[in-house]
Design a protein around this motif. Structure first.
Motif, PDB file in Angstrom:
ATOM      1  N   THR A  72      44.520  33.833  47.834  1.00 29.51           N
ATOM      2  CA  THR A  72      45.970  33.726  48.028  1.00 29.51           C
ATOM      3  C   THR A  72      46.764  34.579  47.049  1.00 29.51           C
ATOM      4  O   THR A  72      47.980  34.712  47.182  1.00 29.51           O
ATOM      5  N   ASP A  73      46.102  35.156  46.035  1.00 29.79           N
ATOM      6  CA  ASP A  73      46.805  35.935  45.016  1.00 29.79           C
ATOM      7  C   ASP A  73      46.463  37.423  45.051  1.00 29.79           C
ATOM      8  O   ASP A  73      46.721  38.149  44.098  1.00 29.79           O
ATOM      9  N   LYS A  74      45.856  37.875  46.152  1.00 29.92           N
ATOM     10  CA  LYS A  74      45.517  39.282  46.370  1.00 29.92           C
ATOM     11  C   LYS A  74      44.415  39.798  45.445  1.00 29.92           C
ATOM     12  O   LYS A  74      44.130  40.997  45.448  1.00 29.92           O
ATOM     13  N   LEU A  75      43.798  38.922  44.657  1.00 32.27           N
ATOM     14  CA  LEU A  75      42.717  39.346  43.762  1.00 32.27           C
ATOM     15  C   LEU A  75      41.386  39.235  44.508  1.00 32.27           C
ATOM     16  O   LEU A  75      40.597  38.328  44.294  1.00 32.27           O
ATOM     17  N   LYS A  76      41.152  40.207  45.372  1.00 28.29           N
ATOM     18  CA  LYS A  76      39.980  40.162  46.243  1.00 28.29           C
ATOM     19  C   LYS A  76      38.784  40.871  45.605  1.00 28.29           C
ATOM     20  O   LYS A  76      38.919  41.596  44.619  1.00 28.29           O
TER      21      LYS A  76
END
Length: 256
Positions: A72-76
């Protein structure tokens, strides 16, 4: 390995030269903090280390796809062609003693430089590291200390994993050879399932012999400063009491 240091959100690269870090000077004693600002020692339950489960390349690919779909925080995470994957971990700094910090100008000089100062890290400090699946716990600790210009020996610190289960908080000290990104992948992106914490090795009495002479000298300077501050506070307090007593006495013994 890249890096973010903040008490909220944000991201910056470890290679960026102009990034700024903020420290809080040790205004309170490392023996005792003032009322209302005490950091209680963690009461986590120590959990036995779980056996390592090796994943095949296909399992890693599936895990990463599942992980990224839940982020959910774009830290993929990213899977490279060579099978190594990269991603992000967040590390909470739970340091209860001052750390010895070198100024950026003294980097590369003698470790016992006069440009060393003792600081308390602010409470709630969370750092985000961009690492690969090959990075070990020891490398993560060294990267954290290097970014903060910490002169203390990395061997003084340990990385823990923390998880919540049935209203209980469990922690487990990680060995230097473990791979934090693998643990993050297996647990998923939710920090309630798994989070990382940096702590000092000792949680009980301070082991003064583990500190260098410059560190101990910094502690003495802190004590001298705190002693003077406390003396000034006491003098002002008693002066205020004396004024009130003299005022009260003046009212009682008024002539007539």
């Amino acid at each position: 390995m890249t890096w973010t240091s903040s008490m909220s959100s944000g991201y910056s690269s470890l290679e960026e030269e102009e990034s700024e870090e903020f420290f809080f000077t040790a205004r309170t004693s490392f023996f005792r903090r003032p009322p209302g600002k005490t950091r209680a020692a963690p009461q986590d339950v120590q959990k036995e280390r779980e056996p390592h489960v090796y994943l095949s390349k296909e399992e890693v690919k599936e895990k990463i796809q599942s992980y990224n779909s839940s982020v959910t925080d774009k830290l993929k995470m990213t899977l490279n062609a060579n099978g190594i994957y990269t991603g992000f971990i967040k590390v909470q700094m739970e340091l209860y003693r001052p750390i010895t910090v070198q100024s950026s100008q003294s980097q590369g000089r003698c470790a016992h430089s006069n440009n060393e100062t003792a600081f308390y890290l602010p409470e709630g400090c969370v750092n985000t590291l961009h690492i690969s699946s090959t990075n070990t716990v020891r490398e993560v600790i060294e990267a954290l200390l290097k970014k903060f210009f910490v002169a203390d020996n990395p061997a003084k610190f340990a990385l823990y994993k923390r998880c919540h289960k049935e209203d209980q908080v469990y922690t487990c000290k990680l060995s230097d050879r473990e791979h934090p990104l693998y643990l993050r992948l297996v647990a998923g992106p939710r920090t309630e399932m798994l989070s990382f914490v940096l702590r000092e090795h000792e949680t009980g009495e301070v082991m003064w012999e583990a500190f260098s002479i410059p560190e101990l000298q910094n502690f003495l300077r802190i004590l001298d400063k705190e002693e003077n501050e406390q003396l000034q506070i006491l003098k002002k307090r008693y002066a205020a009491y004396r004024d009130k007593l003299e005022e009260a006495l003046g009212g009682v013994w008024k002539p007539g």
